[in-house]
Design an enzyme around this catalytic site. Structure first.
Site, PDB file in Angstrom:
ATOM      1  N   CYS A 136       0.825  -1.215   0.000  1.00  0.00           N
ATOM      2  CA  CYS A 136       0.000   0.000   0.000  1.00  0.00           C
ATOM      3  C   CYS A 136       0.864   1.272   0.000  1.00  0.00           C
ATOM      4  O   CYS A 136       1.409   1.609  -1.037  1.00  0.00           O
ATOM      5  CB  CYS A 136      -0.994  -0.032   1.140  1.00  0.00           C
ATOM      6  SG  CYS A 136      -2.471   0.913   0.734  1.00  0.00           S
ATOM      7  N   GLU A 178      -1.679  -9.121   2.914  1.00  0.00           N
ATOM      8  CA  GLU A 178      -1.590  -9.740   4.245  1.00  0.00           C
ATOM      9  C   GLU A 178      -2.951 -10.144   4.822  1.00  0.00           C
ATOM     10  O   GLU A 178      -3.026 -11.032   5.660  1.00  0.00           O
ATOM     11  CB  GLU A 178      -0.854  -8.816   5.221  1.00  0.00           C
ATOM     12  CG  GLU A 178      -1.574  -7.544   5.626  1.00  0.00           C
ATOM     13  CD  GLU A 178      -1.308  -6.357   4.701  1.00  0.00           C
ATOM     14  OE1 GLU A 178      -0.970  -6.576   3.529  1.00  0.00           O
ATOM     15  OE2 GLU A 178      -1.473  -5.201   5.156  1.00  0.00           O
ATOM     16  N   HIS A 185      -3.638  -4.873   0.109  1.00  0.00           N
ATOM     17  CA  HIS A 185      -3.044  -5.476   1.304  1.00  0.00           C
ATOM     18  C   HIS A 185      -3.129  -7.006   1.232  1.00  0.00           C
ATOM     19  O   HIS A 185      -4.101  -7.590   1.724  1.00  0.00           O
ATOM     20  CB  HIS A 185      -3.790  -5.006   2.560  1.00  0.00           C
ATOM     21  CG  HIS A 185      -3.568  -3.575   2.880  1.00  0.00           C
ATOM     22  ND1 HIS A 185      -2.511  -3.145   3.638  1.00  0.00           N
ATOM     23  CD2 HIS A 185      -4.274  -2.466   2.558  1.00  0.00           C
ATOM     24  CE1 HIS A 185      -2.573  -1.828   3.773  1.00  0.00           C
ATOM     25  NE2 HIS A 185      -3.630  -1.399   3.125  1.00  0.00           N
TER      26      HIS A 185
HETATM   27  N1  GLN Z   1      -1.879   6.711   2.893  1.00  0.00           N
HETATM   28  C1  GLN Z   1      -2.054   5.990   1.683  1.00  0.00           C
HETATM   29  C2  GLN Z   1      -3.424   6.211   1.071  1.00  0.00           C
HETATM   30  O1  GLN Z   1      -4.340   6.622   1.726  1.00  0.00           O
HETATM   31  C3  GLN Z   1      -1.781   4.525   1.876  1.00  0.00           C
HETATM   32  C4  GLN Z   1      -2.748   3.856   2.789  1.00  0.00           C
HETATM   33  C5  GLN Z   1      -2.250   2.530   3.296  1.00  0.00           C
HETATM   34  O2  GLN Z   1      -1.060   2.267   3.268  1.00  0.00           O
HETATM   35  N2  GLN Z   1      -3.139   1.697   3.800  1.00  0.00           N
HETATM   36  O3  GLN Z   1      -3.613   5.965  -0.102  1.00  0.00           O
END
Ligand code: GLN
Length: 532
Positions: free
Chosen positions: A376, A509, A507
């Site tokens: 992410c 995970e 994600h």
């Molecule tokens: N801050 C980033 C976004 O909002 C990544 C979010 C995250 O890593 N879950 O896109």
């Protein structure tokens, strides 16, 4: 008590009953006003676990999914806030037919309704209900009331379990059952008598302690289950079975034992975790570790578990080190210490703190052939790093951190702009499961063994489509995209230039489990294993 392992206990009870052939679902009740877990700071509350349907929940939901290999839905999670919200909505809709709507019984009745609904939805034989918080605090009292009412309604169908800590103070040198006795008395005060006591301790309970707890708490001695500390959480179900917990519970619930416990593959993997001798060293670079004088890794629980699942699959033991990204901003010479790791992982995150440190880490991994896996924010920052140092876009950034960047290579999606303008932050990210298409002949394609994937998201920002061509021309491969090709889901470097440099907008995970380790984590660990 929170932190004593209620989530793992609940998951493990589910697991042993499932292994007896029952259909099991799990429900978590959290006693805070937040409507979901999405608005809470991970340092304080731990990870926000995202369900396939996009609901932002507590990390325990992740434990249930990992242990039970089931997909849970928003029906399986409630908070005080969400329950009150619903009751108030119903009242406004005249659903109470002119009655005075009161905290008792209407709040517990709403809770009971939800438990039943979730169980029915899952066609479950057994619904494990975990009540967050600690016995004796005000916050969860209405949930305990719900359980009391439920048990009064159908006593044979409900078994109550208390998870209690049994300390052995070092100066005393003896295991003390008094705190548990008090906890049970306090629980009695809510009208609930536990059927089972799970005695969490740093060591197994002896018969003497079991006898004491039985006498003073009014449970049978065999219903006091010893739950000592274990190396691997996946050992807990197997441990419970040493005290024949599934049999005891099924008897209490009037369920016939149809088949012996089947835990073959699970047991095999737990053994493999224990027997793994060689280690693989992974550095996790993040920021949600510190709370006062303590270092907690709760914020990244699914990431840690996913690494462990993959390590087990590759026959290694994962040795994890927490690295604060801000350290590299203070002292860039520290980057050299990254060489001692077999791989570096940068998990998700928000905001500006520690960002330049993370970008420096990614650059170092890319230039020094250290396996890198970004999740992410870890992907967005990898794209920024590539844009700045390979494409040559000086000052490239995400608009999350710098709205005036000359090269906003990571930018907000138009529909999110409106939410931000309205300051409407709750549950407004791109959340939950989305399909993506994988580009053949890439690292990602090789790992997945398929071109169509479904992965879970939680973010507001995306790789800006305007810069995709430039990044590609400079050698970055977008190996997965949304089906319409607009959103970049995986970025990677070809094997010919780097042993493993891969990062995902989603994600992975959240979908890994001991029995089904996530293919990308396995690929990352394979690469780490090969690093000299
Ligand atoms: N801050 C980033 C976004 O909002 C990544 C979010 C995250 O890593 N879950 O896109």
């Amino acid at each position: 008590m929170s932190g004593v392992g209620k989530g793992i206990t609940a998951s493990s009870i589910g697991k042993i009953l499932q292994s007896r052939g029952l259909v099991v679902t799990a429900i978590k009740i959290d006693p805070y006003i937040n409507v979901d877990a999405g608005t809470m700071n991970p340092t304080e509350h731990g990870e926000v676990f995202v369900l396939a349907d996009g609901y932002e929940t507590d990390q325990d939901m992740g434990n249930y999914e990992r242990f039970l290999n089931i997909k849970l839905t928003r029906e399986n999670y409630m908070t005080t806030g969400s329950v009150y919200q619903r009751v108030i909505e119903r009242e406004r809709n005249l659903e109470y037919g002119g009655k005075c709507v009161e905290v008792v019984p209407h709040i517990p009745l709403e809770v009971i309704g939800r438990i039943k609904h979730a169980a029915k939805q899952a066609k479950a034989d057994i619904a494990i209900v975990e009540i967050g918080g600690t016995i004796g605090e005000y916050q969860n009292i209405l949930f305990l009331e719900a359980i009391r009412m439920l048990k009064f309604e159908s006593p044979g169908d409900i078994a109550t379990v208390i998870v209690s800590y049994v300390p052995t103070p070092s100066r005393v040198g003896e295991m003390k059952t008094k705190p548990t006795q008090h906890a049970v008395r306090t629980l009695n005060g809510t009208g609930i008598q536990p059927d089972i006591i799970i005695a969490r301790a740093d060591r197994p309970l002896d018969e003497k302690r079991k006898e004491k707890l039985a006498v003073f708490c009014g449970v049978h001695q065999e219903d006091v289950i010893s739950a000592p500390d274990v190396d691997s959480i996946y050992d807990v179900p197997l441990n419970f079975e040493k005290d024949r917990l599934s049999e005891i519970l099924m008897k209490k619930l009037g369920l016939k034992i149809k088949r012996a416990m089947v835990a073959g593959e699970w047991e095999k993997r737990v053994k493999r975790i224990k027997n793994a001798k060689e280690t693989v060293k992974i550095g996790i670079v993040g920021k949600y570790f510190k709370t006062g004088d303590f270092v907690l890794s709760d914020a990244y629980i699914s990431v840690i578990e996913a690494i462990k699942h993959a390590a087990c699959a590759t026959g290694r033991r994962a040795e994890l080190t927490w690295i604060a990204s801000t350290d590299f901003e203070e002292d860039p010479k520290l980057l050299r210490t990254l060489k001692k790791y077999d791989g570096i992982l940068i998990p998700g995150g928000f905001g500006s703190r520690g960002i330049e440190g993370k970008i420096a880490v990614i650059r170092y991994c890319r230039e020094n052939q250290i396996p890198y896996f970004g999740l992410c924010y870890g992907m967005q920052l990898a794209v920024i790093e590539y844009a700045r140092h390979v494409v040559g876009l000086v000052g490239a950034h995400t608009t999350e951190v710098n709205q005036k960047s000359p090269y906003p290579v990571v930018d907000i999606m138009p529909e999110q702009k409106e939410n931000l303008r309205k300051k409407d932050y709750g549950a407004t990210m791109r959340l939950g499961e989305y399909p993506a298409l994988v580009l053949p002949k890439t690292l990602a394609a090789k790992a997945y063994g398929t071109t169509k994937i479904l992965e879970r998201h939680r973010h507001r920002y995306e790789v800006n489509p305007e810069y995709v061509e430039q990044l590609k021309t400079a050698g970055l491969v977008f190996s997965a995209t949304s089906p319409n090709g607009v959103l970049m889901e995986i970025a990677e470097l070809p094997k010919s230039v780097h042993p493993f440099f891969l990062a995902t907008q989603f994600h992975p995970e959240f979908q890994s489990s001991l029995l089904h380790p996530h293919p990308l984590f396995v690929a990352f660990l394979e690469a780490c294993k090969k690093k000299k």
